[in-house]
Design an enzyme around this catalytic site. Sequence first.
Site, PDB file in Angstrom:
ATOM      1  N   TRP A  74      29.838  88.847  12.355  1.00 47.17           N
ATOM      2  CA  TRP A  74      28.598  88.084  12.496  1.00 47.17           C
ATOM      3  C   TRP A  74      28.900  86.694  11.956  1.00 47.17           C
ATOM      4  CZ3 TRP A  74      24.835  85.748   9.312  1.00 47.17           C
ATOM      5  CH2 TRP A  74      23.575  85.561   9.878  1.00 47.17           C
ATOM      6  N   ASN A 100      34.280  90.771   5.287  1.00 43.63           N
ATOM      7  CA  ASN A 100      32.833  90.555   5.289  1.00 43.63           C
ATOM      8  C   ASN A 100      32.491  89.678   4.094  1.00 43.63           C
ATOM      9  OD1 ASN A 100      32.692  92.363   7.395  1.00 43.63           O
ATOM     10  ND2 ASN A 100      31.734  94.002   6.219  1.00 43.63           N
ATOM     11  N   GLU A 481       4.118  91.887   9.241  1.00 49.77           N
ATOM     12  CA  GLU A 481       5.173  92.799   9.678  1.00 49.77           C
ATOM     13  C   GLU A 481       5.128  93.023  11.186  1.00 49.77           C
ATOM     14  OE1 GLU A 481       8.342  95.612   9.654  1.00 49.77           O
ATOM     15  OE2 GLU A 481       7.799  93.862   8.454  1.00 49.77           O
ATOM     16  N   LYS A 485       8.214  92.142  13.725  1.00 43.78           N
ATOM     17  CA  LYS A 485       8.825  93.110  14.639  1.00 43.78           C
ATOM     18  C   LYS A 485       8.905  92.528  16.045  1.00 43.78           C
ATOM     19  CE  LYS A 485      10.469  95.586  12.376  1.00 43.78           C
ATOM     20  NZ  LYS A 485      10.237  94.987  11.155  1.00 43.78           N
ATOM     21  N   GLU A 488      11.515  89.671  16.214  1.00 42.16           N
ATOM     22  CA  GLU A 488      12.877  90.168  15.996  1.00 42.16           C
ATOM     23  C   GLU A 488      13.491  90.724  17.268  1.00 42.16           C
ATOM     24  OE1 GLU A 488      13.618  91.892  11.556  1.00 42.16           O
ATOM     25  OE2 GLU A 488      12.202  93.001  12.767  1.00 42.16           O
TER      26      GLU A 488
END
Length: 608
Positions: A74, A100, A481, A485, A488
């Site tokens: 990433w 990482n 939230e 969601k 995202e």
Amino acid sequence: MCGIVGYVGRKQALPILMSGLKRLEYRGYDSAGIALLTENSLMVVKSAGKIAMLESMIGDFNQRCEHGIAHTRWATHGEPTQLNAHPHADAAEEIALVHNGIIENFRALREFLVQRGFTIKTETATEILVHLIRFHYRGDLTESVRLALTQVEGTYGVAVVSSLHPGTIVAARMGSPLVIGHGDGEKFVASDVSAMLEHTNRVVYLEDSEIATVTADDYKITTIQNVQISPSVEEVSWTLDEIEKGGYDHFMLKEIHEQPTTLRNAARGRLNYEEGIPRLDGLNLQYDELRNIKRIIITACGTSWHAGMIGEYMVEELARLPVEVEYASELRYRTPIFEDRTVLFAISQSGETTDTMAAMREARKHGTTVLGIVNVVGSTMARETDGGVFIHAGPEIGVASTKAFTSQVMVLALIATTLGRMRRLSVQQGQEMIQSIEKIPAQVEQALKVEDAVKKIAAKYYKANNFLYLGRGINFPVALEGALKLKEISYIHAEGYPAAEMKHGPIALIDENMPVVVIAMKDPVYDKVMSNIAEVRARNGQVIAVATEGDTEIAKHVNHVIYIPETNRLLTPLLSIIPLQLLAYHIAVLRGCHVDQPRNLAKSVTVE
């Protein structure tokens, strides 16, 4: 974020490494690569994009190879290109490394190496590290890794292989998780146990500043100061079935539907009805200590922060204790006041979230009691806190958290009830709260039955460019939230707002093209929420209401209603979030988005 998997043993390494990488896809990544030891030579293959692209580049590889490392990256330093992908090798292509984390002093190290004749080809900090290992190499791979890491500032989980040392992996960690897996005549190294669970459930978790030298038959662990460690082997309780889709199209949908079970698991063995006090022995605090708490700070990131906000409402109402909810990324850089008798709760699904761990460690420096609300047993936070409560949600593979969120809220309800009983609630009031908590899993099962209705709403609005989510009181964090969601996984811009604050700005956005999701429970602020709905409707906004079962009046004032069962007002978030999770999921599917691995996101955020 990022994933590491390594294998050394007597089996063909390639399929094991590729299978491990696929089990780590959920963590989020934008490139992938592999390094294999073949007849004492090192072969590195890497690619931008998904693992399928890496597989196509490897092709029909049929050489015998029992040793290798692999990585999903990433991007932090350097774009997600083939050149910047891991593993990185030294100029002689004899040492390869996957990493990482972030090396904070990489510019100074780059200059150090360039002055000594090293050529740097990529934009990554990781390439610096492999050259630094080469610089220190004098025939001992572990020692060269150790010496290199003494010069490094930042976070890392690394795995190193070399054609000069066939049959050996050197692994080290500082702030980024690494696990050693024990098999019969084989060993595994991974950033997550899911990468090795197909082969073994016996693991050793590396601690910060530890280096492991791993062979097929043995391992040795020392500190970066060269002090030998004797770690304990633990058994992972998760099963392989738990990290499979089980017939669902996506992990996220599976995990949404697992919530009745995970909520039962979060409460199981903790409901003491006779005394009206939940059993939370993991807090490691006696009743007198709980009574003497003066102030609570809750710190977390993202979805866990929203759970913490719900916990604030619960604790303040049930226990009448002042609670502050802080973004961990902000708390760690402020100069917060940690007063006497303050307790800090740190919330993280993975138990490895870098910002949350840093905030937690800052609090401990001030002598503050730190308690964890964590999912992963054996995680860094679980080991470093003074006590805490595991949420027992099982492995959560979907990047967008669902079941971990509701399990966190369930645990916070148990904590709030415990604190309430210590300070002001009667036995009867505690018993009533426990009765309501006990009913929640069955009520979530009922709430999940709205899925067909949600699908129809999703089909109507999935092309919208913006959504507004509104809630009041304890359902304001649910609005946050729900919006999170949606953005995202569907990439639709969405905002969560306190319903009453809508008229202080967001109302300017409302027109016939703006879907507005309103959480409108039958509670003390119901009439106020209805007034907010009227304000939206007066501007032609399309209102989707989440309402209490039996409320027929609301249907006259909105475009769509999704009903959930009635429960104790403080527990409504556990039910009102269900249709919002389903709405985000089905909109994302209709938009053709990659639901389980949304772009640019990672499951466990182990960098700042």
